[in-house]
Design a protein around this motif. Sequence first.
Motif, mmCIF file in Angstrom:
data_model
loop_
_atom_site.group_PDB
_atom_site.id
_atom_site.type_symbol
_atom_site.label_atom_id
_atom_site.label_comp_id
_atom_site.label_asym_id
_atom_site.label_seq_id
_atom_site.Cartn_x
_atom_site.Cartn_y
_atom_site.Cartn_z
ATOM 1 N N LEU A 183 75.493 137.916 -21.417
ATOM 2 C CA LEU A 183 74.720 138.944 -20.719
ATOM 3 C C LEU A 183 73.339 139.094 -21.344
ATOM 4 O O LEU A 183 72.321 139.177 -20.629
ATOM 5 N N ILE A 184 73.275 139.110 -22.670
ATOM 6 C CA ILE A 184 71.986 139.240 -23.355
ATOM 7 C C ILE A 184 71.115 138.022 -23.087
ATOM 8 O O ILE A 184 69.910 138.144 -22.831
ATOM 9 N N SER A 185 71.706 136.841 -23.124
ATOM 10 C CA SER A 185 70.941 135.618 -22.884
ATOM 11 C C SER A 185 70.361 135.595 -21.476
ATOM 12 O O SER A 185 69.205 135.198 -21.270
ATOM 13 N N ARG A 186 71.139 136.015 -20.496
ATOM 14 C CA ARG A 186 70.656 136.018 -19.115
ATOM 15 C C ARG A 186 69.525 137.019 -18.927
ATOM 16 O O ARG A 186 68.580 136.776 -18.180
ATOM 17 N N PRO B 29 76.446 148.958 -30.858
ATOM 18 C CA PRO B 29 77.774 149.169 -30.272
ATOM 19 C C PRO B 29 78.688 147.955 -30.365
ATOM 20 O O PRO B 29 79.910 148.108 -30.420
ATOM 21 N N TRP B 30 78.103 146.734 -30.359
ATOM 22 C CA TRP B 30 78.926 145.536 -30.250
ATOM 23 C C TRP B 30 78.571 144.500 -31.323
ATOM 24 O O TRP B 30 77.470 144.501 -31.875
ATOM 25 N N HIS B 31 79.524 143.623 -31.587
ATOM 26 C CA HIS B 31 79.184 142.407 -32.322
ATOM 27 C C HIS B 31 78.850 141.324 -31.295
ATOM 28 O O HIS B 31 79.233 141.407 -30.122
ATOM 29 N N TYR B 32 78.118 140.317 -31.724
ATOM 30 C CA TYR B 32 77.552 139.336 -30.797
ATOM 31 C C TYR B 32 78.603 138.296 -30.438
ATOM 32 O O TYR B 32 78.748 137.260 -31.078
ATOM 33 N N GLY B 33 79.363 138.599 -29.410
ATOM 34 C CA GLY B 33 80.424 137.698 -28.971
ATOM 35 C C GLY B 33 80.547 137.719 -27.455
ATOM 36 O O GLY B 33 79.878 138.493 -26.765
ATOM 37 N N PHE B 34 81.407 136.864 -26.932
ATOM 38 C CA PHE B 34 81.609 136.740 -25.489
ATOM 39 C C PHE B 34 82.266 138.008 -24.940
ATOM 40 O O PHE B 34 83.168 138.560 -25.588
ATOM 41 N N PRO B 35 81.863 138.472 -23.745
ATOM 42 C CA PRO B 35 80.831 137.936 -22.848
ATOM 43 C C PRO B 35 79.448 138.557 -23.069
ATOM 44 O O PRO B 35 78.517 138.274 -22.330
ATOM 45 N N LEU B 36 79.339 139.420 -24.095
ATOM 46 C CA LEU B 36 78.066 140.107 -24.313
ATOM 47 C C LEU B 36 76.941 139.125 -24.607
ATOM 48 O O LEU B 36 75.805 139.317 -24.151
ATOM 49 N N PRO C 285 68.365 143.578 -14.325
ATOM 50 C CA PRO C 285 69.453 144.545 -14.152
ATOM 51 C C PRO C 285 70.502 144.480 -15.268
ATOM 52 O O PRO C 285 71.089 145.497 -15.616
ATOM 53 N N LEU C 286 70.719 143.293 -15.836
ATOM 54 C CA LEU C 286 71.658 143.193 -16.954
ATOM 55 C C LEU C 286 71.114 143.941 -18.167
ATOM 56 O O LEU C 286 71.847 144.627 -18.875
ATOM 57 N N GLY C 287 69.812 143.804 -18.416
ATOM 58 C CA GLY C 287 69.198 144.541 -19.520
ATOM 59 C C GLY C 287 69.272 146.035 -19.293
ATOM 60 O O GLY C 287 69.517 146.810 -20.222
ATOM 61 N N ARG C 288 69.063 146.449 -18.044
ATOM 62 C CA ARG C 288 69.150 147.880 -17.719
ATOM 63 C C ARG C 288 70.552 148.401 -17.958
ATOM 64 O O ARG C 288 70.733 149.508 -18.480
ATOM 65 N N LEU C 289 71.552 147.624 -17.579
ATOM 66 C CA LEU C 289 72.937 148.011 -17.817
ATOM 67 C C LEU C 289 73.203 148.160 -19.309
ATOM 68 O O LEU C 289 73.780 149.158 -19.763
ATOM 69 N N LEU C 290 72.779 147.169 -20.098
ATOM 70 C CA LEU C 290 73.035 147.208 -21.541
ATOM 71 C C LEU C 290 72.300 148.366 -22.199
ATOM 72 O O LEU C 290 72.832 149.006 -23.119
ATOM 73 N N ALA C 291 71.081 148.647 -21.741
ATOM 74 C CA ALA C 291 70.338 149.782 -22.279
ATOM 75 C C ALA C 291 71.049 151.099 -21.961
ATOM 76 O O ALA C 291 71.102 152.012 -22.793
ATOM 77 N N GLN C 292 71.617 151.187 -20.752
ATOM 78 C CA GLN C 292 72.344 152.392 -20.369
ATOM 79 C C GLN C 292 73.584 152.585 -21.251
ATOM 80 O O GLN C 292 73.863 153.706 -21.704
ATOM 81 N N LEU C 293 74.303 151.516 -21.506
ATOM 82 C CA LEU C 293 75.483 151.616 -22.369
ATOM 83 C C LEU C 293 75.095 151.947 -23.808
ATOM 84 O O LEU C 293 75.782 152.717 -24.488
ATOM 85 N N MET D 79 61.350 146.398 -22.960
ATOM 86 C CA MET D 79 62.054 146.883 -21.784
ATOM 87 C C MET D 79 63.264 147.729 -22.188
ATOM 88 O O MET D 79 63.516 148.796 -21.604
ATOM 89 N N LEU D 80 64.012 147.277 -23.182
ATOM 90 C CA LEU D 80 65.157 148.052 -23.658
ATOM 91 C C LEU D 80 64.712 149.420 -24.162
ATOM 92 O O LEU D 80 65.337 150.444 -23.857
ATOM 93 N N ALA D 81 63.622 149.449 -24.943
ATOM 94 C CA ALA D 81 63.134 150.712 -25.503
ATOM 95 C C ALA D 81 62.668 151.653 -24.398
ATOM 96 O O ALA D 81 62.898 152.865 -24.465
ATOM 97 N N GLN D 82 62.034 151.106 -23.375
ATOM 98 C CA GLN D 82 61.541 151.934 -22.271
ATOM 99 C C GLN D 82 62.703 152.571 -21.518
ATOM 100 O O GLN D 82 62.688 153.764 -21.210
ATOM 101 N N TRP D 83 63.720 151.775 -21.190
ATOM 102 C CA TRP D 83 64.893 152.320 -20.514
ATOM 103 C C TRP D 83 65.622 153.313 -21.400
ATOM 104 O O TRP D 83 66.068 154.371 -20.943
ATOM 105 N N LEU D 84 65.772 152.970 -22.675
ATOM 106 C CA LEU D 84 66.498 153.825 -23.614
ATOM 107 C C LEU D 84 65.795 155.163 -23.798
ATOM 108 O O LEU D 84 66.445 156.211 -23.877
#
Length: 245
Positions: free
Chosen positions: A89-92, A79-86, A100-108, A147-152
């Motif tokens: 979020l990925i680094s955190r 969905p995105w290119h690797y730029g701010f602020p994404l 929870p940030l990973g869960r949010l990104l997986a949901q999107l 974790m991303l795959a599990q949520w996805l």
Amino acid sequence: MHCQPPCKEQVYNWLNNDHECLLCNEATEQPYPLCVACEAELPWLEDGCQVCALPLPMRGLTCAQCSRRAPAFYRVEAPWHYGFPLDALISRFKYHSQWPLGRLLAQLLGRWLTHRFSEGLPRPALLLPVPVSRRRLRQRGYNQAGMLAQWLAGQIQISSNEHLLKRLIDTPAQQGLKASERKRNLQQVFAVEHSELLEGRHLALVDDVLTTGATAQALASLLLSAGARRVDVYCLARTAKPGST
């Protein structure tokens, strides 16, 4: 040794509370902690290579590298290119256990893929997270791709299996390496277990960021050799070519 964290339990309270935007702290009025304005300002990848999703100046193009030699994977969905602020979020999520940030990104990402499936993108039969070495798993305590795959998997209703791909060698970190160095770094690193489960199936690799594509290429080649029919790549973000804006 730490085990992969129980994703559902770790984010239960987060999912069942009123949300404030993780970027601006305003009320979101959405079923996830990201307001409409901040979601619109994420670095959406609108124009990318039709194969590897490399950011390009126009839509509908294929990059020079994929035109010269088609990769083993069929296409990349990001969905995105690797730029701010994404990137923050990925680094955190990846390095600081902010799940929870990973869960949010997986949901999107799941919402993005659901839209792409409605447009005709073929659905894979199985999600396979990119594996990490045992040493790195012990150090970090979790595999962010797993974790991303599990949520996805729960969101798009496609099974995920973390046990079919293994990382045999703990190579140096890919970050900071040139493309040629990344390819050498990944020689004979991965292995497939229970290849009979992959025969004739459409598979999708799951990872956080695609940089040069060397890891995806190595894994896709391995899976095709093991009998897979097609391999796609689902990731949160695609980096731009070095030196480009």
